[in-house]
Design a protein around this motif. Structure first.
Motif, PDB file in Angstrom:
ATOM      1  N   LEU B 206      -3.348  -4.970 -24.806  1.00 50.21           N
ATOM      2  CA  LEU B 206      -3.325  -5.200 -23.364  1.00 50.21           C
ATOM      3  C   LEU B 206      -4.663  -4.834 -22.731  1.00 50.21           C
ATOM      4  O   LEU B 206      -5.098  -5.471 -21.770  1.00 50.21           O
ATOM      5  CB  LEU B 206      -2.182  -4.415 -22.712  1.00 50.21           C
ATOM      6  CG  LEU B 206      -0.791  -5.039 -22.899  1.00 50.21           C
ATOM      7  CD1 LEU B 206       0.284  -4.119 -22.348  1.00 50.21           C
ATOM      8  CD2 LEU B 206      -0.700  -6.402 -22.224  1.00 50.21           C
ATOM      9  N   SER B 209      -6.630  -7.843 -23.178  1.00 48.94           N
ATOM     10  CA  SER B 209      -5.971  -9.118 -22.879  1.00 48.94           C
ATOM     11  C   SER B 209      -6.715 -10.005 -21.889  1.00 48.94           C
ATOM     12  O   SER B 209      -6.702 -11.226 -22.021  1.00 48.94           O
ATOM     13  CB  SER B 209      -4.550  -8.854 -22.371  1.00 48.94           C
ATOM     14  OG  SER B 209      -4.602  -8.023 -21.238  1.00 48.94           O
ATOM     15  N   HIS B 210      -7.404  -9.389 -20.925  1.00 51.51           N
ATOM     16  CA  HIS B 210      -8.102 -10.214 -19.929  1.00 51.51           C
ATOM     17  C   HIS B 210      -9.210 -11.035 -20.598  1.00 51.51           C
ATOM     18  O   HIS B 210      -9.395 -12.220 -20.303  1.00 51.51           O
ATOM     19  CB  HIS B 210      -8.683  -9.310 -18.837  1.00 51.51           C
ATOM     20  CG  HIS B 210      -9.087 -10.048 -17.603  1.00 51.51           C
ATOM     21  ND1 HIS B 210     -10.232  -9.760 -16.913  1.00 51.51           N
ATOM     22  CD2 HIS B 210      -8.514 -11.085 -16.949  1.00 51.51           C
ATOM     23  CE1 HIS B 210     -10.329 -10.576 -15.872  1.00 51.51           C
ATOM     24  NE2 HIS B 210      -9.299 -11.387 -15.875  1.00 51.51           N
ATOM     25  N   ASN B 213      -8.095 -14.217 -22.602  1.00 48.46           N
ATOM     26  CA  ASN B 213      -7.920 -15.457 -21.840  1.00 48.46           C
ATOM     27  C   ASN B 213      -9.164 -16.338 -21.918  1.00 48.46           C
ATOM     28  O   ASN B 213      -9.077 -17.557 -21.823  1.00 48.46           O
ATOM     29  CB  ASN B 213      -7.658 -15.133 -20.368  1.00 48.46           C
ATOM     30  CG  ASN B 213      -6.325 -14.452 -20.163  1.00 48.46           C
ATOM     31  OD1 ASN B 213      -5.455 -14.544 -21.021  1.00 48.46           O
ATOM     32  ND2 ASN B 213      -6.164 -13.768 -19.052  1.00 48.46           N
ATOM     33  N   ARG B 274      -2.205 -11.295 -20.479  1.00 51.57           N
ATOM     34  CA  ARG B 274      -1.662 -10.066 -19.901  1.00 51.57           C
ATOM     35  C   ARG B 274      -0.138 -10.162 -19.791  1.00 51.57           C
ATOM     36  O   ARG B 274       0.552  -9.144 -19.812  1.00 51.57           O
ATOM     37  CB  ARG B 274      -2.306  -9.811 -18.534  1.00 51.57           C
ATOM     38  CG  ARG B 274      -3.780  -9.454 -18.670  1.00 51.57           C
ATOM     39  CD  ARG B 274      -4.479  -9.397 -17.334  1.00 51.57           C
ATOM     40  NE  ARG B 274      -4.653 -10.731 -16.742  1.00 51.57           N
ATOM     41  CZ  ARG B 274      -5.355 -10.957 -15.631  1.00 51.57           C
ATOM     42  NH1 ARG B 274      -5.928  -9.948 -15.006  1.00 51.57           N
ATOM     43  NH2 ARG B 274      -5.484 -12.176 -15.159  1.00 51.57           N
ATOM     44  N   ILE B 275       0.394 -11.371 -19.692  1.00 53.78           N
ATOM     45  CA  ILE B 275       1.842 -11.587 -19.704  1.00 53.78           C
ATOM     46  C   ILE B 275       2.300 -12.050 -21.080  1.00 53.78           C
ATOM     47  O   ILE B 275       3.325 -11.628 -21.603  1.00 53.78           O
ATOM     48  CB  ILE B 275       2.240 -12.661 -18.658  1.00 53.78           C
ATOM     49  CG1 ILE B 275       1.722 -12.296 -17.269  1.00 53.78           C
ATOM     50  CG2 ILE B 275       3.760 -12.857 -18.633  1.00 53.78           C
ATOM     51  CD1 ILE B 275       2.370 -11.093 -16.663  1.00 53.78           C
TER      52      ILE B 275
END
Lengths: 260, 329
Positions: B206, B209-210, B213, B274-275
């Protein structure tokens, strides 16, 4: 006012010299066109200027590339991405994503790790999509776009990055003639030019002549020639650069270069 | 990447799905229990047969959840790392190393605990081998294609060793070997180590995670947006490998969860990691709990390896969603 300065840059890829002792200064308000034959290192140069050199590129030790007088290698990657952006030659779209999501990725350098784009970001990106002729495409999946549409989405993504310096690798590639002119017109409107320094790799000599105020020629032996478009874009220079006879035609007070 | 209310709803729905899967896992089996049985015996201090059943099923269900979560997490990370929708946790041969070590342990007749340790050591060894070989002798530059090719070739090598061991194994060992290879939860114990690795793995993923993307759209593109990709990709490789090693150690090589779950979540329209990462963990864990319940109750009293169920259930669901999806048209 931003300024990208290149001093004494010699680029090599696998022992082959691409450009020799290049000196260049690109500043806000200028729009540079980079012209040269295939494989002369236009893309390699652009990537090196962007601080993301391609694998296998070697730069001579005396070279310096500075952004506003700071060597780019000293600038933190995330900070550099807020000042300088590059449009890559192609995209890897293996995984699904909508047009809006993809354009919003351009906001990445401006967002913190757990920050989502807000209404302002979305409004700005929607505006850019509209400018690039992609209004109403927001929810389309990117894999369903045509080559030209994908290219314009790439430009919208880059513009969402809001950088002063724009390096564009063949921005009009895949675009039809109307979109080519619309895009270049947009990039050269006075308001846009006031805020940006642009360098773009081009293959269309006439578009470069029409829209770029400065030109950098890269010859295939590593020599370079930089100067004002009016002064150096001549049939003789073009013939030298491309190693193919090129002549100038004048009709209706417009001149165009064509291959003999 | 958009944050919408649907993202929250998805996570909430998946939580409910996990709870329901857990209840089903507790109630269904060779001796079915009712919801009242469960409530009465779960909180009853006196030991009874029912209580024992609940305890056994709970351990097994937790083990299934942790394994499924680990596989889904490893699969999602591996797909970003290799930027290939066909990537799964096993693509780099990490499970191959674990399998060889586990089969050798079965062959010698080591006890379960030694088998577990042996499998984990085998996975770590295979992971180290991929690291060293894909990094090259003098080249320190990151190259995903070389990583993929190195991993695929090593996986093929492990496969050959596995076949070799099977060929020379006595008949009475072959059965448990095949179960291990297909993926099986019947010997599972409380998944302490797996749970710790799942939680820490999810936590560190996490944190990345950004950037994921952006990385998923290509390495050069990610670099142009200020992501330090070399660093990020080594971290990804380590995280994905550790999760795979933990999952394989827990239950052998269960297929399809790691490949299919991340795509399931993407097909719903969730592309933000993130999801996507937590959603995959919940979905993978819940699905494997359900699949395990089926595997032990479908042909009861015969138990089939859960890997067969994940394949038989996973493939049609996936194909159905694929047919409906615009992105893969």
């Amino acid at each position: 006012m931003s300024c990208l300065t290149v001093d004494n840059l010699t680029l090599k890829i696998a022992e082959r010299t691409l450009c020799q002792s290049l000196n260049l200064k690109i500043q806000t308000g200028e729009n540079w066109g980079i012209l040269g034959k295939n494989g002369t290192g236009k893309t390699t140069l652009l990537h090196t200027l962007a601080g993301i050199p391609l694998a296998g590129t070697t730069v001579n030790s005396h070279a310096s590339i500075k952004l506003n007088n700071i060597p780019i290698e000293k600038i933190k990657a995330s900070k550099l991405a807020r000042q300088l952006g590059i449009l890559l030659q192609d995209f890897q779209d293996v995984f699904p994503s909508t047009v809006l999501e993809t354009a919003l990725i351009g906001r990445h350098p401006h967002l913190k790790a757990w920050q989502w784009p807000d209404h302002e970001d979305i409004r700005m990106v929607n505006n850019l999509l509209e400018k690039m002729g992609l209004a109403g495409y927001q929810q389309r999946d990117i894999t369903s776009l045509s080559g030209g549409e994908r290219r314009r989405l790439g430009l919208a993504t880059l513009l969402a990055q809001q950088t002063d310096i724009l390096l564009l690798d063949e921005p009009v590639n895949h675009l039809d003639i109307a979109h080519q002119h619309q895009l270049l017109h947009y990039l050269t409107t006075p308001l846009f030019k006031q805020q940006h320094a642009i360098a773009m790799v081009m293959h269309d000599i006439n578009l470069a002549k029409q829209y770029c105020d400065h030109i950098l020629f890269i010859y295939d032996d590593g020599r370079t020639l930089a100067g004002k478009t009016k002064e150096i874009v001549t049939a003789k220079n073009l013939t030298d650069v491309y190693g193919y006879p090129i002549t100038e035609l004048t009709a209706n007070a417009q001149s165009v270069f064509i291959a003999k | 990447m958009l944050k919408t209310h649907s993202s929250y709803w998805l996570i909430a729905t998946l939580f409910v799905f996990v709870i329901i899967s857990l209840l089903i896992a507790l109630l269904i089996g060779s001796s079915p229990l009712s919801l009242t049985d469960l409530l009465v015996h779960f909180f009853n201090e006196q030991s009874s047969t029912q209580q024992l059943i609940i305890q056994l099923r709970l351990e097994r269900a937790l083990s299934a959840f942790v394994t499924g979560g680990l596989l889904a997490l490893a699969g999602t990370l591996m797909q970003v790392l290799i930027r290939n929708p066909l990537a799964d946790p096993y693509i780099l041969g990490i499970s191959g190393g674990a399998s060889v070590a586990a089969l050798l342990a079965i062959l010698i007749g080591l006890p379960l605990i030694a088998l577990t340790i042996s499998a984990f050591a085998g996975a770590l060894f295979a992971m180290l081998l991929v690291f060293l070989l894909s990094r090259g002798v003098k080249n320190t530059h990151w190259n995903p294609t070389r990583l993929l090719l190195t991993g695929v070739i090593l996986a093929a090598g492990w496969g050959a060793v596995i076949s070799f061991i099977l060929t020379f194994s006595p008949n009475d060992r072959i059965h448990s070997m095949l179960f291990w290879l297909m993926g099986d939860l019947s010997y599972s114990h409380f998944p302490g180590m797996g749970l710790i690795i799942l939680l820490t793995g999810l936590f560190f993923s996490l944190l990345l995670s950004h950037s994921l993307n952006v990385l998923i759209r290509g390495e050069q593109f990610a670099r142009s947006l200020g992501v330090v990709t070399d660093n990020l990709q080594w971290k990804l490789l380590i995280l994905a490998s550790l999760c795979t090693a933990a999952a394989v150690t827990q239950a052998g090589s269960i297929g399809f969860i790691g490949l299919v779950v991340p795509h399931l979540i993407r097909l719903i329209g969730i592309h933000d990691h993130r999801i996507l990462l937590p959603a995959s963990v919940l979905c993978g864990g819940g699905l494997l709990m359900l699949a395990d319940t089926l595997s032990r109750s479908l042909f009861s009293p015969v138990q089939i390896p859960v890997g067969i169920v994940t394949a038989l259930v996973g493939i049609p669901i996936f194909l159905y969603l694929l047919q409906r999806s615009e992105a893969y048209r």
